[in-house]
Design a protein around this motif. Sequence first.
Motif, PDB file in Angstrom:
ATOM      1  N   PHE A   1       0.670  -1.212   0.073  1.00 35.93           N
ATOM      2  CA  PHE A   1      -0.214  -0.144  -0.026  1.00 35.93           C
ATOM      3  C   PHE A   1       0.675   1.183  -0.132  1.00 35.93           C
ATOM      4  CE2 PHE A   1      -3.501  -2.775   0.854  1.00 35.93           C
ATOM      5  CZ  PHE A   1      -4.664  -1.897   0.496  1.00 35.93           C
ATOM      6  N   ILE A   2       2.012   1.203   0.754  1.00 36.36           N
ATOM      7  CA  ILE A   2       2.764   2.373   0.771  1.00 36.36           C
ATOM      8  C   ILE A   2       3.434   2.621  -0.978  1.00 36.36           C
ATOM      9  CG2 ILE A   2       4.974   3.298   1.411  1.00 36.36           C
ATOM     10  CD1 ILE A   2       4.373   2.031   4.208  1.00 36.36           C
ATOM     11  N   LYS A   3       3.683   1.437  -1.420  1.00 36.09           N
ATOM     12  CA  LYS A   3       4.248   1.736  -2.849  1.00 36.09           C
ATOM     13  C   LYS A   3       3.129   2.106  -3.713  1.00 36.09           C
ATOM     14  CE  LYS A   3       7.614   0.430  -4.338  1.00 36.09           C
ATOM     15  NZ  LYS A   3       9.006   1.461  -4.584  1.00 36.09           N
ATOM     16  N   ALA A   4       2.055   1.670  -3.375  1.00 32.74           N
ATOM     17  CA  ALA A   4       0.882   2.297  -4.264  1.00 32.74           C
ATOM     18  C   ALA A   4       0.702   3.625  -3.914  1.00 32.74           C
ATOM     19  CB  ALA A   4      -0.542   1.204  -3.872  1.00 32.74           C
ATOM     20  N   ALA A   5       0.732   3.940  -2.663  1.00 33.92           N
ATOM     21  CA  ALA A   5       0.362   5.620  -2.362  1.00 33.92           C
ATOM     22  C   ALA A   5       1.406   6.223  -2.714  1.00 33.92           C
ATOM     23  CB  ALA A   5       0.405   5.817  -0.646  1.00 33.92           C
ATOM     24  N   VAL A   6       2.838   5.930  -3.028  1.00 29.61           N
ATOM     25  CA  VAL A   6       3.887   6.773  -3.603  1.00 29.61           C
ATOM     26  C   VAL A   6       3.640   6.964  -4.939  1.00 29.61           C
ATOM     27  CG1 VAL A   6       6.157   6.580  -4.326  1.00 29.61           C
ATOM     28  CG2 VAL A   6       5.537   5.949  -2.008  1.00 29.61           C
ATOM     29  N   SER A   7       2.848   5.975  -5.710  1.00 28.96           N
ATOM     30  CA  SER A   7       2.732   5.981  -7.121  1.00 28.96           C
ATOM     31  C   SER A   7       1.429   6.938  -7.240  1.00 28.96           C
ATOM     32  CB  SER A   7       2.313   4.672  -7.855  1.00 28.96           C
ATOM     33  OG  SER A   7       1.873   4.710  -9.014  1.00 28.96           O
ATOM     34  N   GLY A   8       0.381   6.992  -6.461  1.00 32.94           N
ATOM     35  CA  GLY A   8      -0.536   7.717  -6.483  1.00 32.94           C
ATOM     36  C   GLY A   8      -0.337   9.342  -6.262  1.00 32.94           C
ATOM     37  N   LEU A   9       0.721   9.524  -5.300  1.00 30.37           N
ATOM     38  CA  LEU A   9       0.885  10.586  -4.812  1.00 30.37           C
ATOM     39  C   LEU A   9       1.807  11.447  -6.026  1.00 30.37           C
ATOM     40  CD1 LEU A   9       1.985  10.522  -1.220  1.00 30.37           C
ATOM     41  CD2 LEU A   9      -0.126  11.795  -1.984  1.00 30.37           C
ATOM     42  N   GLN A  10       2.539  10.556  -6.895  1.00 24.02           N
ATOM     43  CA  GLN A  10       3.201  11.096  -8.028  1.00 24.02           C
ATOM     44  C   GLN A  10       2.418  11.571  -9.176  1.00 24.02           C
ATOM     45  OE1 GLN A  10       6.138   7.810  -8.274  1.00 24.02           O
ATOM     46  NE2 GLN A  10       7.634   8.378  -7.277  1.00 24.02           N
ATOM     47  N   ASN A  11       1.412  10.688  -9.243  1.00 23.94           N
ATOM     48  CA  ASN A  11       0.263  10.927 -10.263  1.00 23.94           C
ATOM     49  C   ASN A  11      -0.479  12.215  -9.988  1.00 23.94           C
ATOM     50  OD1 ASN A  11       1.430   8.815 -11.987  1.00 23.94           O
ATOM     51  ND2 ASN A  11      -0.180   7.560 -11.344  1.00 23.94           N
ATOM     52  N   GLN A  12      -0.630  12.584  -8.858  1.00 27.13           N
ATOM     53  CA  GLN A  12      -1.777  13.534  -8.260  1.00 27.13           C
ATOM     54  C   GLN A  12      -0.867  14.359  -7.399  1.00 27.13           C
ATOM     55  OE1 GLN A  12      -4.478  14.107  -9.735  1.00 27.13           O
ATOM     56  NE2 GLN A  12      -4.274  12.196 -10.807  1.00 27.13           N
ATOM     57  N   PRO A  13       0.141  15.141  -7.907  1.00 27.39           N
ATOM     58  CA  PRO A  13       1.007  15.839  -6.690  1.00 27.39           C
ATOM     59  C   PRO A  13       0.377  17.040  -5.823  1.00 27.39           C
ATOM     60  CG  PRO A  13       1.527  16.594  -8.724  1.00 27.39           C
ATOM     61  CD  PRO A  13       0.458  15.526  -8.913  1.00 27.39           C
ATOM     62  N   ILE A  14      -1.042  17.395  -6.157  1.00 28.07           N
ATOM     63  CA  ILE A  14      -1.673  17.999  -5.310  1.00 28.07           C
ATOM     64  C   ILE A  14      -2.111  17.572  -3.835  1.00 28.07           C
ATOM     65  CG2 ILE A  14      -3.954  17.466  -6.344  1.00 28.07           C
ATOM     66  CD1 ILE A  14      -3.019  20.934  -5.378  1.00 28.07           C
ATOM     67  N   ILE A  15      -2.347  16.370  -4.102  1.00 30.31           N
ATOM     68  CA  ILE A  15      -2.610  15.331  -2.730  1.00 30.31           C
ATOM     69  C   ILE A  15      -1.351  15.380  -1.621  1.00 30.31           C
ATOM     70  CG2 ILE A  15      -3.287  13.191  -1.717  1.00 30.31           C
ATOM     71  CD1 ILE A  15      -4.986  12.737  -4.121  1.00 30.31           C
TER      72      ILE A  15
END
Length: 443
Positions: A276-290
């Motif tokens: 989940f941490i690796k998935a969250a990192v990928s999501g934050l890189q795709n949506q930097p506003i978060i």
Amino acid sequence: MASHFARRLIRRPVAAFFLLRSYGHTRQITHYILPGDSVCTKPLREVLEFFPRSSHYKLWSRSFSFENGDLVDAVVPFMGESITDGTLATFLKKPGDRVEVDEPIAQIETDKVTIDVASPEAGFIQKFTAKEGDTVTPGTRVAVISKSAPTDTHVAPSDETVSKDTPPAIPVEKKIETQVPQVETPVKEKPKAPSLPTPKTSPSEPQLPPKERERRVPMPRLRKRVATRLKDSQNTFALLTTFNEVDMTNLMKLRSEYKDAFVEKHGVKLGLMSGFIKAAVSGLQNQPIINAVIDGDDIIYRDYIDISIAVGTPKGLVVPVIRNADGMNFAEIEKEINTLAKKANNGTISIDEMAGGTFTISNGGVYGSLLSTPIINPPQSAILGMHSIVSRPMVVDGSIIPRPMMYIALTYDHRLIDGREAVFFLRRIKDVVEDPRRLLLDL
């Protein structure tokens, strides 16, 4: 001339004693003039035996020469840049106990961590100078440590002398007084008022439990801090939560197939949190506003990713931070999680290990939570909530089959993050967890 002066001092012991004291502390004086103009080099306590037990000079000299010189103070240490005070939670030792150098003798509870007060020297605790529950600041004296062994308290010789030499009290003859018998006048009884019927308790009145069955304890500082921060989060942020569900089949299969080889190579177990941490990192890189935050009228975009992990401990909730999670692999993340979790549970985690963080993950599923709406940890802008894995019937390729499913929730600050970015982020979490091969192909 000198011998004449010495004889005069001997005839006036008090003057001699204070004259000797004027040349330094009595404990440091090594020569004394005794009757017969002789000079003595014995310690003062042996010289004082020269005086009779009933002498008052001996009592005075005891009070002037009694100074240990081996006492040290145990003080509250520096507690961090952002912490100015704390609460003395508990004493780990008792007066008279033996302590070693740097051995903890008390615990200070702050808004974030619990700090030990260590003994500066080896010795015995003479006394405590503060009480449990007191608010203390760095440098506050908590205890007095004696480097020498404690001695039993004896009665002063002067006290014994008074008790032995005091003549017995002479009994005083009691005077016999002739008492004149008094005649009691009978008192007339007043008529009693008619008794009124006792009002019956209405059956509708609530019967409150007795106060003896209630316990009132002060709120720990850590709990106060958590309550304040979370309430400020509700009052400041425009909180909104979006949900999704994740099929855990592939991630659990990956974990089951490689768990033994993973432990053999890296020395740590492969868990679900690293996925989940690796998935969250990928999501934050795709949506930097978060990963950004509001600061006044500005938006601060962070080009680094520090993931905070909410950990429940017996003393309260703490949030250690995994630094630079975007540059770590699965093994490094698992090792860091294990290290921080152990420190959090045994109370040795430092303030620096909990400072900062750009995004938080809270796993309520370890306690059996099916669904929740987590609260943002200020000053971050979003938090991901994980929940328990439940086998539910799902439609896959037109067939209904059981699947291990997990609900996930993202609470975000709607002042900064729109629903579009929040849903895209949560969808990215779902895609990576359901198919971890996307991380290898960067898809």
